[in-house]
Design a protein around this motif. Structure first.
Motif, PDB file in Angstrom:
ATOM      1  N   GLN A 141     -33.088  -6.811 -41.022  1.00  0.00           N
ATOM      2  CA  GLN A 141     -31.777  -7.461 -40.953  1.00  0.00           C
ATOM      3  C   GLN A 141     -31.916  -8.976 -41.040  1.00  0.00           C
ATOM      4  O   GLN A 141     -31.111  -9.666 -41.676  1.00  0.00           O
ATOM      5  CB  GLN A 141     -31.069  -7.080 -39.653  1.00  0.00           C
ATOM      6  N   MET A 142     -32.981  -9.492 -40.413  1.00  0.00           N
ATOM      7  CA  MET A 142     -33.225 -10.934 -40.459  1.00  0.00           C
ATOM      8  C   MET A 142     -33.435 -11.381 -41.905  1.00  0.00           C
ATOM      9  O   MET A 142     -32.912 -12.406 -42.339  1.00  0.00           O
ATOM     10  CB  MET A 142     -34.461 -11.267 -39.612  1.00  0.00           C
ATOM     11  N   LEU A 143     -34.212 -10.620 -42.657  1.00  0.00           N
ATOM     12  CA  LEU A 143     -34.480 -10.963 -44.048  1.00  0.00           C
ATOM     13  C   LEU A 143     -33.200 -10.900 -44.876  1.00  0.00           C
ATOM     14  O   LEU A 143     -32.974 -11.759 -45.739  1.00  0.00           O
ATOM     15  CB  LEU A 143     -35.536 -10.020 -44.625  1.00  0.00           C
ATOM     16  N   VAL A 144     -32.367  -9.909 -44.633  1.00  0.00           N
ATOM     17  CA  VAL A 144     -31.085  -9.810 -45.331  1.00  0.00           C
ATOM     18  C   VAL A 144     -30.242 -11.053 -45.074  1.00  0.00           C
ATOM     19  O   VAL A 144     -29.659 -11.640 -45.998  1.00  0.00           O
ATOM     20  CB  VAL A 144     -30.315  -8.545 -44.882  1.00  0.00           C
ATOM     21  N   SER A 179     -41.567 -13.072 -48.775  1.00  0.00           N
ATOM     22  CA  SER A 179     -42.080 -11.710 -48.941  1.00  0.00           C
ATOM     23  C   SER A 179     -41.155 -10.683 -48.290  1.00  0.00           C
ATOM     24  O   SER A 179     -40.312 -11.017 -47.443  1.00  0.00           O
ATOM     25  CB  SER A 179     -43.464 -11.593 -48.293  1.00  0.00           C
ATOM     26  N   ALA A 180     -41.356  -9.440 -48.668  1.00  0.00           N
ATOM     27  CA  ALA A 180     -40.757  -8.330 -47.929  1.00  0.00           C
ATOM     28  C   ALA A 180     -41.476  -8.232 -46.577  1.00  0.00           C
ATOM     29  O   ALA A 180     -42.548  -8.810 -46.399  1.00  0.00           O
ATOM     30  CB  ALA A 180     -40.917  -7.038 -48.718  1.00  0.00           C
ATOM     31  N   PRO A 181     -40.916  -7.541 -45.590  1.00  0.00           N
ATOM     32  CA  PRO A 181     -41.603  -7.392 -44.306  1.00  0.00           C
ATOM     33  C   PRO A 181     -42.981  -6.764 -44.477  1.00  0.00           C
ATOM     34  O   PRO A 181     -43.147  -5.772 -45.193  1.00  0.00           O
ATOM     35  CB  PRO A 181     -40.668  -6.480 -43.517  1.00  0.00           C
ATOM     36  N   ILE A 182     -43.974  -7.355 -43.850  1.00  0.00           N
ATOM     37  CA  ILE A 182     -45.368  -6.924 -43.940  1.00  0.00           C
ATOM     38  C   ILE A 182     -45.845  -6.525 -42.550  1.00  0.00           C
ATOM     39  O   ILE A 182     -45.654  -7.253 -41.591  1.00  0.00           O
ATOM     40  CB  ILE A 182     -46.266  -8.056 -44.477  1.00  0.00           C
ATOM     41  N   LYS A 183     -46.487  -5.369 -42.456  1.00  0.00           N
ATOM     42  CA  LYS A 183     -46.996  -4.894 -41.168  1.00  0.00           C
ATOM     43  C   LYS A 183     -48.473  -5.251 -41.047  1.00  0.00           C
ATOM     44  O   LYS A 183     -49.280  -4.980 -41.932  1.00  0.00           O
ATOM     45  CB  LYS A 183     -46.833  -3.376 -41.073  1.00  0.00           C
ATOM     46  N   SER A 184     -48.831  -5.915 -39.952  1.00  0.00           N
ATOM     47  CA  SER A 184     -50.229  -6.197 -39.638  1.00  0.00           C
ATOM     48  C   SER A 184     -50.536  -5.644 -38.255  1.00  0.00           C
ATOM     49  O   SER A 184     -49.682  -5.050 -37.596  1.00  0.00           O
ATOM     50  CB  SER A 184     -50.509  -7.706 -39.663  1.00  0.00           C
ATOM     51  N   GLN A 185     -51.747  -5.874 -37.771  1.00  0.00           N
ATOM     52  CA  GLN A 185     -52.131  -5.398 -36.444  1.00  0.00           C
ATOM     53  C   GLN A 185     -51.346  -6.086 -35.345  1.00  0.00           C
ATOM     54  O   GLN A 185     -51.319  -5.614 -34.202  1.00  0.00           O
ATOM     55  CB  GLN A 185     -53.629  -5.665 -36.234  1.00  0.00           C
ATOM     56  N   LEU A 234     -43.554   5.457 -27.210  1.00  0.00           N
ATOM     57  CA  LEU A 234     -42.902   4.175 -27.001  1.00  0.00           C
ATOM     58  C   LEU A 234     -43.404   3.126 -27.992  1.00  0.00           C
ATOM     59  O   LEU A 234     -42.646   2.272 -28.445  1.00  0.00           O
ATOM     60  CB  LEU A 234     -43.140   3.700 -25.561  1.00  0.00           C
ATOM     61  N   GLN A 235     -44.697   3.206 -28.337  1.00  0.00           N
ATOM     62  CA  GLN A 235     -45.240   2.270 -29.312  1.00  0.00           C
ATOM     63  C   GLN A 235     -44.575   2.464 -30.675  1.00  0.00           C
ATOM     64  O   GLN A 235     -44.212   1.498 -31.349  1.00  0.00           O
ATOM     65  CB  GLN A 235     -46.757   2.458 -29.456  1.00  0.00           C
ATOM     66  N   LYS A 236     -44.386   3.734 -31.061  1.00  0.00           N
ATOM     67  CA  LYS A 236     -43.735   4.031 -32.336  1.00  0.00           C
ATOM     68  C   LYS A 236     -42.308   3.508 -32.350  1.00  0.00           C
ATOM     69  O   LYS A 236     -41.844   2.910 -33.327  1.00  0.00           O
ATOM     70  CB  LYS A 236     -43.748   5.535 -32.586  1.00  0.00           C
ATOM     71  N   LYS A 237     -41.597   3.692 -31.229  1.00  0.00           N
ATOM     72  CA  LYS A 237     -40.213   3.213 -31.144  1.00  0.00           C
ATOM     73  C   LYS A 237     -40.161   1.691 -31.235  1.00  0.00           C
ATOM     74  O   LYS A 237     -39.277   1.130 -31.893  1.00  0.00           O
ATOM     75  CB  LYS A 237     -39.563   3.678 -29.847  1.00  0.00           C
ATOM     76  N   ARG A 238     -41.112   1.032 -30.565  1.00  0.00           N
ATOM     77  CA  ARG A 238     -41.128  -0.429 -30.620  1.00  0.00           C
ATOM     78  C   ARG A 238     -41.335  -0.914 -32.046  1.00  0.00           C
ATOM     79  O   ARG A 238     -40.675  -1.853 -32.491  1.00  0.00           O
ATOM     80  CB  ARG A 238     -42.232  -0.971 -29.718  1.00  0.00           C
ATOM     81  N   GLU A 239     -42.260  -0.288 -32.764  1.00  0.00           N
ATOM     82  CA  GLU A 239     -42.515  -0.688 -34.140  1.00  0.00           C
ATOM     83  C   GLU A 239     -41.285  -0.463 -35.017  1.00  0.00           C
ATOM     84  O   GLU A 239     -40.964  -1.287 -35.876  1.00  0.00           O
ATOM     85  CB  GLU A 239     -43.714   0.077 -34.689  1.00  0.00           C
ATOM     86  N   GLU A 240     -40.597   0.650 -34.783  1.00  0.00           N
ATOM     87  CA  GLU A 240     -39.397   0.948 -35.567  1.00  0.00           C
ATOM     88  C   GLU A 240     -38.285  -0.044 -35.248  1.00  0.00           C
ATOM     89  O   GLU A 240     -37.581  -0.515 -36.157  1.00  0.00           O
ATOM     90  CB  GLU A 240     -38.927   2.376 -35.287  1.00  0.00           C
ATOM     91  N   ASP A 241     -38.120  -0.365 -33.973  1.00  0.00           N
ATOM     92  CA  ASP A 241     -37.077  -1.318 -33.575  1.00  0.00           C
ATOM     93  C   ASP A 241     -37.335  -2.708 -34.168  1.00  0.00           C
ATOM     94  O   ASP A 241     -36.411  -3.373 -34.656  1.00  0.00           O
ATOM     95  CB  ASP A 241     -37.001  -1.432 -32.047  1.00  0.00           C
TER      96      ASP A 241
END
Length: 320
Positions: A195-198, A253-259, A181-188
């Motif tokens: 899409q927001m950045l687009v 910036s492009a989307p950046i992943k942090s903790q 579920l954590q992986k799915k949340r991150e992907e969603d």
């Protein structure tokens, strides 16, 4: 201590005054013999009794204050700071109003002239205390000015965060998601922020509006994503690397992943390009933040006087 003289004086005496019924009538001036300095409930405190008490205790109670006065005057002279007459007059007026207000809070509605009669507090004493406060503050400001960080090397940023983890204690935080579920949340969340950045880049959505509507950082989101000025070392590494790679105001910036989740970061302004007025205003704000910390000036003064040896002459009699 010098900086707390007025407050200490009034707080110590106010409970006695508070027992009286509030009154707006001037206190009646009572004639007393010349050898009487005060009268409490019909009992006279004579000059002789006062001299004996002063000789017994004055040195250890007052000498530290006198030393602090010397320290303040010396520091102010070294720093090249002074107090202008108009500035002093305005601050004295403010302090007198504060004293009257303090008495009112303790149940005694008194004019300043009544306070001077009933408590022995003089305008000269208030003026000296205020002057020393101002000198100490100005000297402290000068001493820390060289260590206060300026805008050069800092960035003004805005960001949008779509969180992938709980950001505050909640029922959700007590029940961690399964790895799937954590992986799915991150992907969603990644799909959403892409899409927001687009939409932002296409002009369909303003960055500020997106932050207000969608950012999970509610504090900055309410301000259109705005963050305080910040230097390197302020942010988590992934965020910092992306932020300091932006070249000119308006870059995103492009989307950046942090903790915390997925961010998009906007460069609002580089400190090095700020106007002289903006740089001066920022530095003044940073100095004020430090000076206005509780007891900051007093602790600094204590540090300046620390290590000085005081030797009392127990054979000295101030009053014969």
């Amino acid at each position: 201590m010098i900086l707390n003289l007025t407050v200490a004086l009034l707080v110590g005496m106010a409970p006695v005054q508070a027992a009286k019924k509030p009154s707006v009538k001037p206190a009646k001036v009572v004639a007393m013999p010349s050898n009487v300095v005060a009268r409490y409930n019909g009992v006279d405190i004579t000059i002789g009794a006062l001299k004996a008490q002063l000789n017994a205790t004055m040195a250890r109670k007052v000498v530290p204050d006198l030393i602090q006065q010397i320290v303040i005057e010396k520091l102010a002279k070294t720093a090249g700071v002074t107090v202008a007459p108009a500035e002093l007059a305005a601050k004295v007026k403010e302090e007198k109003a504060k004293i009257v207000g303090q008495m009112a809070q303790n149940g005694a509605m008194m004019e300043f002239s009544q306070i001077t009669r009933e408590f022995g507090l003089t305008e000269a004493e208030v003026t000296q205390t205020v002057r020393l406060n101002l000198l100490a503050r100005k000297a402290f400001e000068k001493s820390i000015a060289k260590d206060v960080r300026g805008l050069d090397g800092q960035l003004k940023l805005a960001h949008i965060l779509l969180a992938t983890v709980p950001l505050a204690p909640s029922a959700e935080a007590q029940q961690p998601l399964t790895p799937e579920l954590q992986k799915k949340r991150e992907e969603d969340q990644k799909v959403r922020i892409d899409q927001m950045l687009v939409d932002i880049n296409a002009g369909k959505l303003k960055f500020e509006d997106a932050a207000k509507q969608f950012s999970d950082d509610k504090g900055s989101g309410a301000q259109g994503g705005d963050l305080p000025w910040a230097s390197k070392g302020t942010f988590v590494p992934e965020f910092e690397t992306a932020a300091f790679a932006l070249q000119k105001p308006g870059d995103i910036s492009a989307p950046i992943k942090s903790q915390f989740g997925w961010h998009i970061i906007k460069l609002v302004q580089k400190g090095v390009n700020a106007s002289p007025a903006e740089k001066a205003k920022f530095k003044k704000e940073q100095i004020d933040l430090r000076v206005n910390q509780p007891n900051a000036v007093q602790q600094w003064l204590g540090g300046m006087a620390r290590g000085a040896k005081i030797t009392f002459n127990t054979n000295t009699k101030l009053f014969k």
